[in-house]
Design a protein around this motif. Sequence first.
Motif, PDB file in Angstrom:
ATOM      1  N   LYS A 201       4.302 -48.894  64.526  1.00  0.00           N
ATOM      2  CA  LYS A 201       3.364 -48.106  65.330  1.00  0.00           C
ATOM      3  C   LYS A 201       1.928 -48.364  64.870  1.00  0.00           C
ATOM      4  O   LYS A 201       1.643 -48.508  63.685  1.00  0.00           O
ATOM      5  N   HIS A 202       1.008 -48.366  65.852  1.00  0.00           N
ATOM      6  CA  HIS A 202      -0.392 -48.640  65.552  1.00  0.00           C
ATOM      7  C   HIS A 202      -1.244 -48.376  66.791  1.00  0.00           C
ATOM      8  O   HIS A 202      -0.727 -48.214  67.900  1.00  0.00           O
ATOM      9  N   THR A 203      -2.532 -48.300  66.585  1.00  0.00           N
ATOM     10  CA  THR A 203      -3.488 -48.466  67.672  1.00  0.00           C
ATOM     11  C   THR A 203      -4.083 -49.854  67.515  1.00  0.00           C
ATOM     12  O   THR A 203      -4.122 -50.407  66.408  1.00  0.00           O
ATOM     13  N   ASP A 204      -4.554 -50.440  68.608  1.00  0.00           N
ATOM     14  CA  ASP A 204      -5.144 -51.773  68.507  1.00  0.00           C
ATOM     15  C   ASP A 204      -6.518 -51.707  67.846  1.00  0.00           C
ATOM     16  O   ASP A 204      -7.266 -50.742  68.012  1.00  0.00           O
ATOM     17  N   ILE A 205      -6.840 -52.764  67.135  1.00  0.00           N
ATOM     18  CA  ILE A 205      -8.082 -52.838  66.376  1.00  0.00           C
ATOM     19  C   ILE A 205      -9.293 -52.985  67.293  1.00  0.00           C
ATOM     20  O   ILE A 205     -10.339 -52.380  67.057  1.00  0.00           O
ATOM     21  N   GLY A 206      -9.154 -53.787  68.321  1.00  0.00           N
ATOM     22  CA  GLY A 206     -10.303 -54.237  69.093  1.00  0.00           C
ATOM     23  C   GLY A 206     -10.726 -53.301  70.195  1.00  0.00           C
ATOM     24  O   GLY A 206     -10.466 -52.095  70.167  1.00  0.00           O
ATOM     25  N   SER A 207     -11.377 -53.882  71.196  1.00  0.00           N
ATOM     26  CA  SER A 207     -11.888 -53.087  72.304  1.00  0.00           C
ATOM     27  C   SER A 207     -10.895 -53.028  73.460  1.00  0.00           C
ATOM     28  O   SER A 207     -10.522 -51.947  73.912  1.00  0.00           O
ATOM     29  N   LEU A 208     -10.453 -54.180  73.951  1.00  0.00           N
ATOM     30  CA  LEU A 208      -9.467 -54.226  75.031  1.00  0.00           C
ATOM     31  C   LEU A 208      -8.418 -55.287  74.720  1.00  0.00           C
ATOM     32  O   LEU A 208      -8.728 -56.333  74.143  1.00  0.00           O
ATOM     33  N   THR A 209      -7.191 -55.027  75.147  1.00  0.00           N
ATOM     34  CA  THR A 209      -6.084 -55.966  74.996  1.00  0.00           C
ATOM     35  C   THR A 209      -5.517 -56.289  76.367  1.00  0.00           C
ATOM     36  O   THR A 209      -5.287 -55.390  77.176  1.00  0.00           O
ATOM     37  N   PHE A 210      -5.299 -57.573  76.612  1.00  0.00           N
ATOM     38  CA  PHE A 210      -4.680 -58.073  77.842  1.00  0.00           C
ATOM     39  C   PHE A 210      -3.290 -58.562  77.460  1.00  0.00           C
ATOM     40  O   PHE A 210      -3.152 -59.548  76.739  1.00  0.00           O
ATOM     41  N   LEU A 211      -2.243 -57.853  77.908  1.00  0.00           N
ATOM     42  CA  LEU A 211      -0.873 -58.131  77.484  1.00  0.00           C
ATOM     43  C   LEU A 211      -0.012 -58.570  78.665  1.00  0.00           C
ATOM     44  O   LEU A 211      -0.003 -57.918  79.714  1.00  0.00           O
ATOM     45  N   LEU A 212       0.730 -59.651  78.451  1.00  0.00           N
ATOM     46  CA  LEU A 212       1.709 -60.114  79.423  1.00  0.00           C
ATOM     47  C   LEU A 212       3.084 -60.078  78.771  1.00  0.00           C
ATOM     48  O   LEU A 212       3.282 -60.652  77.696  1.00  0.00           O
ATOM     49  N   CYS A 213       4.030 -59.405  79.412  1.00  0.00           N
ATOM     50  CA  CYS A 213       5.395 -59.358  78.896  1.00  0.00           C
ATOM     51  C   CYS A 213       6.351 -59.057  80.039  1.00  0.00           C
ATOM     52  O   CYS A 213       6.093 -58.145  80.838  1.00  0.00           O
ATOM     53  N   ASN A 224       3.365 -35.222  74.322  1.00  0.00           N
ATOM     54  CA  ASN A 224       4.402 -34.260  73.920  1.00  0.00           C
ATOM     55  C   ASN A 224       5.252 -34.832  72.791  1.00  0.00           C
ATOM     56  O   ASN A 224       6.387 -34.411  72.566  1.00  0.00           O
ATOM     57  N   ASN A 225       4.662 -35.824  72.095  1.00  0.00           N
ATOM     58  CA  ASN A 225       5.239 -36.403  70.874  1.00  0.00           C
ATOM     59  C   ASN A 225       6.606 -37.033  71.100  1.00  0.00           C
ATOM     60  O   ASN A 225       7.527 -36.894  70.290  1.00  0.00           O
ATOM     61  N   GLN A 226       6.716 -37.743  72.209  1.00  0.00           N
ATOM     62  CA  GLN A 226       7.911 -38.522  72.502  1.00  0.00           C
ATOM     63  C   GLN A 226       7.517 -39.993  72.632  1.00  0.00           C
ATOM     64  O   GLN A 226       6.438 -40.322  73.137  1.00  0.00           O
ATOM     65  N   TRP A 227       8.416 -40.867  72.195  1.00  0.00           N
ATOM     66  CA  TRP A 227       8.206 -42.298  72.390  1.00  0.00           C
ATOM     67  C   TRP A 227       8.772 -42.682  73.752  1.00  0.00           C
ATOM     68  O   TRP A 227       9.960 -42.487  74.007  1.00  0.00           O
ATOM     69  N   ALA A 228       7.922 -43.209  74.622  1.00  0.00           N
ATOM     70  CA  ALA A 228       8.330 -43.565  75.982  1.00  0.00           C
ATOM     71  C   ALA A 228       8.087 -45.048  76.223  1.00  0.00           C
ATOM     72  O   ALA A 228       7.028 -45.581  75.875  1.00  0.00           O
ATOM     73  N   PHE A 229       9.072 -45.710  76.816  1.00  0.00           N
ATOM     74  CA  PHE A 229       8.926 -47.126  77.126  1.00  0.00           C
ATOM     75  C   PHE A 229       7.948 -47.330  78.282  1.00  0.00           C
ATOM     76  O   PHE A 229       7.854 -46.498  79.189  1.00  0.00           O
ATOM     77  N   VAL A 230       7.237 -48.446  78.227  1.00  0.00           N
ATOM     78  CA  VAL A 230       6.378 -48.880  79.331  1.00  0.00           C
ATOM     79  C   VAL A 230       7.139 -49.964  80.088  1.00  0.00           C
ATOM     80  O   VAL A 230       7.475 -51.010  79.521  1.00  0.00           O
ATOM     81  N   GLU A 231       7.411 -49.703  81.344  1.00  0.00           N
ATOM     82  CA  GLU A 231       8.207 -50.631  82.145  1.00  0.00           C
ATOM     83  C   GLU A 231       7.449 -51.937  82.376  1.00  0.00           C
ATOM     84  O   GLU A 231       6.300 -51.917  82.839  1.00  0.00           O
ATOM     85  N   PRO A 232       8.044 -53.089  82.096  1.00  0.00           N
ATOM     86  CA  PRO A 232       7.397 -54.357  82.442  1.00  0.00           C
ATOM     87  C   PRO A 232       7.477 -54.596  83.947  1.00  0.00           C
ATOM     88  O   PRO A 232       8.526 -54.342  84.562  1.00  0.00           O
ATOM     89  N   ARG A 233       6.390 -55.065  84.530  1.00  0.00           N
ATOM     90  CA  ARG A 233       6.349 -55.293  85.973  1.00  0.00           C
ATOM     91  C   ARG A 233       5.957 -56.739  86.261  1.00  0.00           C
ATOM     92  O   ARG A 233       5.011 -57.248  85.655  1.00  0.00           O
ATOM     93  N   PRO A 234       6.652 -57.392  87.179  1.00  0.00           N
ATOM     94  CA  PRO A 234       6.287 -58.773  87.531  1.00  0.00           C
ATOM     95  C   PRO A 234       4.845 -58.849  88.036  1.00  0.00           C
ATOM     96  O   PRO A 234       4.381 -57.975  88.786  1.00  0.00           O
ATOM     97  N   ASN A 235       4.139 -59.869  87.604  1.00  0.00           N
ATOM     98  CA  ASN A 235       2.768 -60.137  88.064  1.00  0.00           C
ATOM     99  C   ASN A 235       1.801 -59.001  87.763  1.00  0.00           C
ATOM    100  O   ASN A 235       0.783 -58.851  88.450  1.00  0.00           O
ATOM    101  N   HIS A 236       2.104 -58.218  86.753  1.00  0.00           N
ATOM    102  CA  HIS A 236       1.210 -57.151  86.299  1.00  0.00           C
ATOM    103  C   HIS A 236       0.977 -57.293  84.796  1.00  0.00           C
ATOM    104  O   HIS A 236       1.942 -57.337  84.018  1.00  0.00           O
ATOM    105  N   ALA A 237      -0.281 -57.381  84.407  1.00  0.00           N
ATOM    106  CA  ALA A 237      -0.624 -57.293  82.988  1.00  0.00           C
ATOM    107  C   ALA A 237      -0.681 -55.829  82.590  1.00  0.00           C
ATOM    108  O   ALA A 237      -0.798 -54.929  83.438  1.00  0.00           O
TER     109      ALA A 237
END
Length: 339
Positions: A201-213, A224-237
Amino acid sequence: MVVNNKNGTVLCTTTLPTLHLDKLRVGDESERKKLYEAIRVYGFFYLDLTSDPAMCGLWEEIMTVAKEYFGQPLDVKMQDARGSDNTGYEPKGTEVGPKPETVDGYESLKISRREYLNKDAELTSSIKSKSDFFFHFMETTHAILTMMLSLLSDEMGLEGSSRFEAYHSDEKPTQTNLTLMYYPKHENLPPVTNNSMGHNKHTDIGSLTFLLCQQWGLQILTDNNQWAFVEPRPNHAIINAGDSLRFPSGGKLASVVHRVIPLGDEERQLEDRYSFAYFLRVNDDVPLMDGNGKLWSAKDWHDFKFDAFRFPDVLENAVQVLTGMMERDDVLVHRGITA
């Protein structure tokens, strides 16, 4: 929201907004306001890339390049190791993992902004032949993120040296880089004896992150202190803000705690996972005041945070720095995202 998939039932966030690259590029006023609200309220959002087939093509190409590179024997990849947090190859298991008594479960290859500016990737293995591709990918994503910084500055009424883009001059050193990450599949069947998994777990160091997965694994810590997955979406960063936006904005912009963990039983990486991140970071000499009122240079913050990934039990306040003073023991002390 709870969703079902082939690995069972998981908690998934449904609140993240979606912005559109084409609207941002033409300076659409309503989209600019959505950008500000997305980062102010959520810190994470989807960026629809469907208006840019070339960018979507780069995503497919970098996936092919990554599979070829990470599929090589370790001794070949180690030719590119530089002992650096900003450039070169790094094997898995060099940092503490997201669960007790685990280490991280990913390999990485990094190409720095400095290498891009010098047009010389400091690589030894055959991957050096892909330098021009990497530089083109970096140029494209850098332009997208700096455009967003400019739009944020406009929306917040910032001027001159106070504008966010002023902290990202190519005339000064920066830790900005492109990082290719590979989370290899766990081959052994339960009970798992491999103690490498995910990313702490972490916060990113920089200003903005562009992630593809294209695969599951990214989680955010909701308010509410729960770990929630972020759904990967086709053609969406996936775009997220980091400490170097939250601190200068006086906390107006959100930097959200997140991690990567195997989907399902949280013990096994069931498939090879690839992700590609362009980390836009401020110049090394930019002063940053953390949530405890301590003043850092951006370079010192960067270096200490990477050391904290490796030695969280040794360095004073290491875990606090890792998560940007946002949480303690998976409990937020500042606002986050609802599931």
